[in-house]
Write an enzyme that holds these catalytic residues in place. Structure first.
Site, PDB file in Angstrom:
ATOM      1  N   ARG A   1       0.828  -1.000   0.055  1.00  0.00           N
ATOM      2  CA  ARG A   1       0.159   0.017  -0.095  1.00  0.00           C
ATOM      3  C   ARG A   1       1.020   1.120  -0.129  1.00  0.00           C
ATOM      4  NH1 ARG A   1      -4.682   0.150   4.406  1.00  0.00           N
ATOM      5  NH2 ARG A   1      -5.612   1.499   2.749  1.00  0.00           N
TER       6      ARG A   1
ATOM      7  N   ASP B   1      -1.876   9.118   8.455  1.00  0.00           N
ATOM      8  CA  ASP B   1      -0.940   8.081   7.426  1.00  0.00           C
ATOM      9  C   ASP B   1       0.502   8.602   7.091  1.00  0.00           C
ATOM     10  OD1 ASP B   1      -4.040   7.316   7.334  1.00  0.00           O
ATOM     11  OD2 ASP B   1      -2.915   5.546   6.872  1.00  0.00           O
TER      12      ASP B   1
HETATM   13  O1  MRU Z   1      -7.316   2.430   5.039  1.00  0.00           O
HETATM   14  P1  MRU Z   1      -6.901   2.377   6.425  1.00  0.00           P
HETATM   15  O2  MRU Z   1      -8.074   1.651   7.176  1.00  0.00           O
HETATM   16  O3  MRU Z   1      -5.502   1.550   6.707  1.00  0.00           O
HETATM   17  O4  MRU Z   1      -6.749   3.875   6.913  1.00  0.00           O
HETATM   18  C1  MRU Z   1      -6.481   4.187   8.107  1.00  0.00           C
HETATM   19  C2  MRU Z   1      -6.587   5.446   8.561  1.00  0.00           C
HETATM   20  O5  MRU Z   1      -6.716   6.377   7.704  1.00  0.00           O
HETATM   21  C3  MRU Z   1      -6.000   5.862  10.051  1.00  0.00           C
HETATM   22  O6  MRU Z   1      -6.889   7.012  10.485  1.00  0.00           O
HETATM   23  C4  MRU Z   1      -4.619   6.212  10.054  1.00  0.00           C
HETATM   24  O7  MRU Z   1      -3.730   4.981   9.607  1.00  0.00           O
HETATM   25  C5  MRU Z   1      -4.265   6.246  11.131  1.00  0.00           C
HETATM   26  S1  MRU Z   1      -4.275   4.892  12.572  1.00  0.00           S
HETATM   27  C6  MRU Z   1      -3.518   5.358  13.921  1.00  0.00           C
END
Ligand code: MRU
Length: 337
Positions: free
Chosen positions: A90, A236
């Site tokens: 990803r 992220d």
């Molecule tokens: O697509 P995801 O579920 O991996 O996205 C996660 C998020 O956007 C969270 O808000 C981010 O990773 C912060 S987690 C502490």
């Protein structure tokens, strides 16, 4: 709360909670091969930036146990090339690449296969341990910002399930409750994969923390009604000029600014990326079925194009402060030493 991801010493592989099954089933699965791990990351069985960082590091340890090679040099080359598949599973959360790089970097001058295995697993375990302590520390910093009976709106899942444990945005909530505050959470459902409705609501309910789920599109209305004291989200990737988080975060930041509500980003420093300008960050685009189908039924007419960006960019002028394990940063320039 149990860990979200761990090394299974008995089977010499990665164990993780399969988050695609929640809230119906809380079930652990194992990833005996790197292919299994890559599939688990892409399918969001393991997700959330900090958890992905730890998954990346464990992925290198897994590669070190599963690849072959006729000699040590060939073995090392295979560990690297296999680990790079995990690294690119990803694109948006910087933690994934960081975790892989850190574990690969630990190999250093290791002299044989056994030493590579020991070093990479040691690095991965350190990533996991540091994630837990960073979440605890940032939770305590953030808790001090909340009033004794605050209602916090959050988006996606930045909780224990997105980390090894405790959480970032929800870590702040947990720390505030531990400090005796009566905090309630409004969890935006987080279309299209419902991390807020499925995961945030699940883990808060399990821990006895008051939580109400609302449609993403109701957030501005709830802010106008006056019942939201703060918005706290995870991240992220935090660049020098913007914050990347689950798509929908940006609209919450705009609405919070309009209503004079503080908008906090809670993340460990492993999510900071001082090197890449925001304009060069790849925002993951996921499959159209996630948007075009609901509960197994197609809801968008066949042939109509669909966009499914998984993340968005929030500029710093909409962010009140970033909370890391090192403190509360009102000035983003101070985040990057
Ligand atoms: O697509 P995801 O579920 O991996 O996205 C996660 C998020 O956007 C969270 O808000 C981010 O990773 C912060 S987690 C502490």
């Amino acid at each position: 709360m149990d860990r979200t991801i761990w090394w299974d010493y008995g089977r010499a592989c990665i164990g993780l909670v399969d988050q695609t099954l929640l809230p119906v089933q809380y079930r652990a699965i194992t990833c005996p091969t790197v292919d299994d791990l890559v599939e688990a990351i892409r399918a969001l069985r393991v997700r959330g930036a900090p958890a992905l960082g730890v998954a990346g590091a464990y992925g290198v340890a897994l590669a070190a146990r599963t690849v072959g090679g006729t000699g040590f040099e060939e073995y090392l080359a295979r560990v690297h090339e296999t680990s790079l598949r995990v690294r690119s599973a990803r694109p948006t959360a910087v933690n994934l690449a960081r975790g892989v790089d850190r574990a690969l970097g630990s190999i250093g001058d290791a002299g044989d296969v056994e030493e590579v295995r020991e070093r990479t697993l040691g690095a991965a375990e350190r990533c996991a341990g540091e994630d837990l302590s960073a979440c605890r520390a940032l939770g305590a910093h953030g808790a001090a910002l909340l009033s004794d009976d605050a209602t916090v709106l959050t988006h996606c899942n930045a909780g224990a399930l997105a980390c090894v444990g405790w959480g970032t945005a929800l870590g702040v909530v947990r720390s505030a409750i531990e400090a005796g505050k009566r905090v309630r959470v409004i969890a935006c459902e987080t279309r299209p994969l419902l991390q807020g409705a499925r995961l945030t609501a699940f883990e808060l309910r399990r821990d006895g923390i008051p939580v109400t789920v609302c449609p993403d599109s109701s957030a501005a209305h709830l802010m106008r009604e006056g019942g939201i004291d703060a918005v706290i989200v995870g991240a992220d990737r935090i660049c020098r000029d913007a914050v990347f988080n689950k798509v929908g975060t940006y609209m919450h930041a705009i609405a919070a600014r309009h209503h004079g509500i503080p908008f906090y980003v809670a993340a460990p420093s492993s999510t900071l990326d001082p090197d890449l300008p925001a304009s060069r960050v790849e925002i993951e685009e996921r499959g159209e079925d996630e948007v075009a189908c609901f509960g197994g039924t197609r809801t968008v007419p066949a042939g109509v194009p669909v966009r499914n960006p998984a993340f968005d960019l929030t500029p710093f002028d909409l962010v009140t402060a970033v909370i890391t394990e090192n403190g509360v940063f009102y000035d983003p320039a101070r985040l990057f030493p």
